[in-house]
Design an enzyme around this catalytic site. Structure first.
Site, PDB file in Angstrom:
ATOM      1  N   HIS A 249       0.816  -1.218   0.000  1.00 31.41           N
ATOM      2  CA  HIS A 249       0.000   0.000   0.000  1.00 31.41           C
ATOM      3  C   HIS A 249       0.849   1.266   0.000  1.00 31.41           C
ATOM      4  O   HIS A 249       0.287   2.363  -0.051  1.00 31.41           O
ATOM      5  CB  HIS A 249      -0.957   0.004   1.195  1.00 31.41           C
ATOM      6  CG  HIS A 249      -2.199  -0.784   0.954  1.00 31.41           C
ATOM      7  ND1 HIS A 249      -3.378  -0.214   0.539  1.00 31.41           N
ATOM      8  CD2 HIS A 249      -2.444  -2.108   1.047  1.00 31.41           C
ATOM      9  CE1 HIS A 249      -4.302  -1.151   0.400  1.00 31.41           C
ATOM     10  NE2 HIS A 249      -3.759  -2.312   0.705  1.00 31.41           N
ATOM     11  N   GLU A 725     -23.197  13.848  -6.262  1.00 28.45           N
ATOM     12  CA  GLU A 725     -24.618  13.508  -6.251  1.00 28.45           C
ATOM     13  C   GLU A 725     -24.904  12.348  -7.200  1.00 28.45           C
ATOM     14  O   GLU A 725     -25.733  11.487  -6.919  1.00 28.45           O
ATOM     15  CB  GLU A 725     -25.446  14.725  -6.654  1.00 28.45           C
ATOM     16  CG  GLU A 725     -25.404  15.867  -5.648  1.00 28.45           C
ATOM     17  CD  GLU A 725     -26.285  17.020  -6.074  1.00 28.45           C
ATOM     18  OE1 GLU A 725     -26.956  16.897  -7.129  1.00 28.45           O
ATOM     19  OE2 GLU A 725     -26.301  18.040  -5.366  1.00 28.45           O
TER      20      GLU A 725
END
Length: 753
Positions: A249, A725
Site C-alpha cells: 500500500h 450527487e
C-alpha cells in the site's frame, strides 16, 4: 439475614424453606443438569465460532476481490498510458494525467517549503530540523488532540526523509548486539490509536527500544497522514533504531482506491498535490526487507521460488514507483500494429474452418472467450500454470501485476500460416484483445518482479509456488519454497505481514513463517486483535496482543459476533445486488419451468461461479435467501432487501448495474479529473472518461446512451456534472436494516434457546 440462616420465600401463599430444598435434592439430578448445561454451552459456543469464521471469510474474500478489481483498473491505465499514443495516433492526455503527472519544477528546489507562509492563527505543532525529542513529543500530543500538521512542515519532513532513505540499502541488516530487543509491527493502515497503544505498551522509539514497521502504514484508516508522519519523524530522530519496510500500500495507485490520496487532498487542499508527489518518491525509496542477526528475514508480503536476496540488494528500488505498473515496452518490442493485422488474418482464416479443426491446448479459450474473461479462474489456474512455458520459474507470471488481468501469456495454437507455436501476450486493444509476441524479460522487469513478489505474496500449505489468483497479485509459496530460501541464505525464520489475522498473528510452514498484523478491529469493531513481536538475542519471538476499543469491552461475545456478522452480510448483499443480472441469468438456466426457485446446490453453484468468493454458501443461505415450501431456494429473495439510493429513470438497467458495480473505480477516475476539487467535471470529460472505461470493461453501451446519461445528470443544465450527487444515486440502500436486526435477534434466540 446472616450466614447459615434459613431464608423463607412466600409463593402463592405457601412457605418454602430453601435450605430444606437443597438438603433433599437428588445428586444424580444435579449432575445431569450440569451435564446438560455444559453440553448446551459447548454447542452454543461452537455455533458462535462457526458464525465468527464465516464472517471472517466474507470480509477477507470481499477485500481480496477489491484488490483484484484494483489490479484490473491499474492494468487498464498502464496499457493506455504505454500504448494509446502508438495505437490511436493521439496523445494519452487523460491517462497520462492519472499516472504520470509532470513534475513541477517548484518541487525540485529543496527549499520550496520555505516559501509557504504559516499564519499566526496556526495552533498546531511547530517543528525545527534536525528533529529533537521535543519535536516528536509535540507531534504526539498534537495528533492526540486531533490537530493537523501544517503543510510546510509536512513537505520539509518528507524532504528530510527522502534524503535519508536515499542513503539506505534495499535490505537493512540489524544486530541484537546493539539493541537488546527489536520490536516488529505489522500493518497499521492508518490506525493512529493502534500506533499510540503500541508506543504506550512497548515504549517510544529510542536507543533502548528498536522498531521495525513492516509496511502498509497508510490507506483504509482515517489517520494515515498522522501515522506516516510519526513514523518518518522517529526515523529521522533515530535512524539506527527505527526501521521501515515498504508494503504493497506504499503505492500511489493503491492510494487512489483505498483512501490515502483522498485523505491528503481533504486535509491539505492548497498543497495536497505537492505532498502526494513527495510521498510517491519517499514510498519508492523505502527498503524492501530487513534481516536480524543474519537469521530472521522480514518482508511485507512473502517470497517466491525466484526470490534472490543478493539480487534484490542490487536493484534500483526507486524506479519501481508502483508495483502495479507493468514495465513499459517500446513499440518495436511490442509490434502491436503488425501483430494485430496478422492475428486478424488468422482469426478470419480460422473462422472459415469447421470448429472441430481448432486444436486448443489445455486451458485455452477462443478469442471471444478471452474477451469475456481475461483473468483465469481459481478452477483453471492450475491448468493455466501448467500450460505456461515455465510455471515454476515464473511464479507470478499469470496473475501478478507484472502480467495484469488482460496481459496474459498464452500459447498460440499452430495454424497453416503460423506452423509453429509461439508465446504471445494478450493485450486489450481498446474494446478487444489482440495478440503480440512476448519479448524476453528485460533487466528492469526481473527487478520489478522481485519487488512484486516481496510485496504481494502469501504463504500456502501446499508445496510449490503458484499464481496468487485469490488476491490477484504476487504468488502463493509453499513450505518447500520457504525452506529452500532459508537454507540458501542461512536463515531460520521469515516474518511477514500483509494478511489480517483474528489473533493478530499466525504461524505456518512448521513455524518457519510468522504473519504479524498490528491493526486491531480491521474489518469491524471487535473483529480482530492487533499484535507485535519482540525478538531478543536468543532470536525467540514473543507475541504481544491488544485491541483498541472504547466499546468492545462493554459488549458480550455474542454481541461482538453479531455486529461483525451484520456488517459482513451487508457487504455481501451489496455484492449480490451489483451482479444481479449475471446471477439472474445463471439461476434461470436451472429454472427450466420458470418457478422462481432452484435447488440449494444449484443456487450455491451459481453464486460461486459468478462471484468467485470461495464462501460457504450453504451455511450463509438463511441470511441471503428464503426457502420455498418444497425446500428449494427462491432466488428473487436474494435482492429484495436492497434498492438503489436515488435511481435515475433515464438510465437503462444494464448501464445502471454497471454503475453500481464499478462505482468505486469511477469515483477514483472522476476525483483525479476534478483537479480543482470542486466536485464538478464537464460533460465532455464525463463522455471521454466513460467511453474509455466502458471499452475497458467490455460493456456494450452505445454513445447515445452515454450522452443521454450525461445530459440526465447535468441537473442544473450548466454543462457540468456534480458527480458526488451522481455517485450517491448509485449506492445500494438496505431498506430492511431494522427488520434484519430484529430477525437476527429472533433467530439467535430460537437457535440457542
Amino acid at each position: 439475614m446472616g450466614c447459615g440462616t434459613s431464608v423463607a420465600t412466600e409463593t402463592q401463599g405457601k412457605i418454602v424453606d430453601t435450605d430444606d430444598t437443597v438438603k433433599t435434592s437428588n445428586p444424580a439430578l444435579t449432575l445431569k443438569s450440569a451435564v446438560l448445561i455444559q453440553r448446551w454451552y459447548r454447542r452454543y459456543m461452537a455455533r458462535l465460532e462457526m458464525r465468527r469464521r464465516y464472517t471472517w471469510n466474507i470480509f477477507q474474500s470481499i477485500e481480496y476481490a477489491g484488490e483484484q478489481d484494483q489490479l484490473q483498473l491499474s492494468s487498464f491505465f498502464s496499457f493506455m498510458l504505454d500504448n494509446f499514443t502508438q495505437l490511436n495516433g493521439s496523445g494519452p492526455d487523460l491517462i497520462s494525467q492519472l499516472l504520470d503527472p509532470v513534475v513541477d519544477p517548484w518541487l525540485d528546489r529543496e527549499t520550496c517549503y520555505n516559501l509557504i507562509q504559516i499564519p499566526e492563527s496556526y495552533a498546531g505543532p511547530r517543528l525545527s530540523f534536525p528533529l529533537s525529542v521535543s519535536d516528536t513529543n509535540a507531534l504526539l500530543n498534537a495528533f492526540k488532540e486531533q490537530q493537523t500538521l501544517h503543510a510546510r512542515y509536512v513537505l520539509q519532513l518528507l524532504y528530510e526523509t527522502k534524503k535519508l532513505l536515499k542513503q539506505m540499502p534495499n535490505v537493512i541488516h540489524l544486530s541484537t548486539s546493539y539493541a537488546k530487543e527489536i520490536t516488529i509491527c505489522g500493518d497499521l493502515h492508518g490506525r493512529l490509536d493502534d500506533l499510540l497503544l503500541i508506543f504506550y505498551k512497548n515504549g517510544l522509539p529510542s536507543a533502548e527500544t528498536s522498531y521495525v514497521f513492516n509496511g502498509d502504514f497508510v490507506d483504509r484508516g482515517k489517520k494515515s497522514i498522522e501515522v506516516v508522519v510519526l513514523l518518518f519523524a522517529y526515523l529521522l530522530l533515530y535512524p539506527d533504531y527505527m526501521h521501515l519496510n515498504r508494503g504493497n500500500h506504499e503505492d500511489h495507485i493503491m492510494n487512489l482506491r483505498y483512501g490515502f490520496t483522498k485523505e491528503v487532498m481533504q486535509k491539505y487542499k492548497t498543497h495536497g498535490r505537492e505532498i502526494l508527489q513527495l510521498f510517491q518518491d519517499v514510498f519508492s525509496l523505502l527498503p524492501v526487507a530487513t534481516v536480524i542477526d543474519g537469521k530472521i528475514l522480514i518482508v511485507h508480503g512473502g517470497i517466491s521460488d525466484q526470490t534472490d536476496l543478493d539480487f534484490l540488494s542490487t536493484i534500483e528500488r526507486h524506479k519501481v514507483k508502483s508495483a502495479l505498473r507493468f514495465p513499459r515496452h517500446s513499440l518495436e518490442q511490442l509490434d502491436i500494429s503488425q501483430s494485430c493485422r496478422r492475428m486478424k488474418r488468422l482469426r478470419s482464416t480460422d473462422s472459415s474452418r469447421p470448429s472441430s479443426s481448432h486444436s486448443y491446448s489445455k486451458g485455452q479459450r477462443t478469442p471471444n472467450q478471452r474477451k469475456r474473461r481475461c483473468r483465469p479462474s481459481r478452477q483453471d489456474s492450475a491448468a493455466s500454470t501448467s500450460s505456461s512455458s515455465s510455471s515454476s520459474s515464473s511464479s507470478s507470471s499469470l496473475c501478478s501485476p507484472r502480467t495484469p488481468s488482460c496481459l496474459t501469456p498464452r500459447q498460440c495454437p499452430a495454424s497453416p500460416s503460423m506452423p509453429y507455436a509461439i508465446n504471445v501476450l494478450q493485450v486489450p486493444f481498446l474494446d478487444s484483445a489482440s495478440s503480440v509476441p512476448l519479448p524476453e524479460p528485460q533487466q528492469n522487469e526481473c527487478e520489478w518482479k522481485q519487488i512484486v513478489d516481496i510485496l504481494w505474496s502469501d504463504p500456502k500449505t501446499q508445496e510449490g509456488c503458484s499464481p496468487n489468483t485469490f488476491r490477484g497479485g504476487g504468488c502463493y509459496f509453499g513450505p518447500d519454497v520457504t525452506q529452500r530460501l532459508l537454507l540458501q541464505h542461512g536463515l531460520q525464520l521469515l516474518i511477514r505481514s500483509h494478511e489480517c489475522k483474528q489473533e493478530g498473528y499466525e504461524l505456518c510452514h512448521g513455524g518457519q513463517v510468522i504473519t504479524i498484523f498490528s491493526a486491531s478491529n480491521y474489518y469491524e469493531e471487535g473483529s480482530n486483535r492487533g499484535a507485535y513481536i519482540k525478538v531478543g538475542r536468543e532470536l525467540v519471538p514473543r507475541f504481544y496482543q491488544y485491541q483498541v476499543s472504547r466499546t468492545t469491552r462493554k459488549l458480550t461475545l455474542t454481541q461482538r459476533v453479531r455486529a461483525a456478522e451484520g456488517s459482513a452480510l451487508r457487504a455481501l448483499k451489496e455484492k449480490l445486488f451489483t451482479h444481479r443480472s449475471e446471477l439472474m441469468s445463471g439461476f434461470e438456466q436451472y429454472d427450466h419451468n420458470n418457478t422462481g426457485s432452484v435447488s440449494v446446490s444449484e443456487w450455491a453453484l451459481v453464486l460461486e461461479t459468478v462471484l468467485r468468493l470461495d464462501l460457504p454458501w450453504r451455511t450463509l443461505r438463511p441470511h441471503l435467501a428464503r426457502l420455498a415450501p418444497d425446500g428449494s431456494v427462491e432466488y428473487h429473495s436474494c435482492f429484495e432487501d436492497m434498492v438503489p439510493g436515488n435511481p435515475l429513470t433515464q438510465v437503462t438497467p444494464n448501464l445502471a448495474e454497471t454503475l453500481f458495480r464499478y462505482r468505486t473505480d469511477i469515483e477514483i477516475i472522476f476525483n483525479i479529473i476534478d483537479k480543482d476539487h470542486s466536485g464538478l467535471i464537464s460533460i465532455e470529460e464525463f463522455r471521454h472518461t466513460w467511453r474509455l472505461f466502458s471499452a475497458h470493461l467490455g460493456v456494450d453501451i452505445d454513445d447515445r446512451a452515454i450522452d443521454d446519461l450525461a445530459r440526465s445528470i447535468d441537473f442544473n443544465k450548466d454543462g457540468s456534472i456534480d458527480f458526488t450527487e451522481f455517485l450517491e444515486a448509485f449506492r445500494v440502500v438496505h431498506k430492511l436494516d431494522s427488520k434484519d436486526q430484529h430477525l437476527n435477534g429472533k433467530t439467535d434466540r430460537e437457535k440457542y434457546s
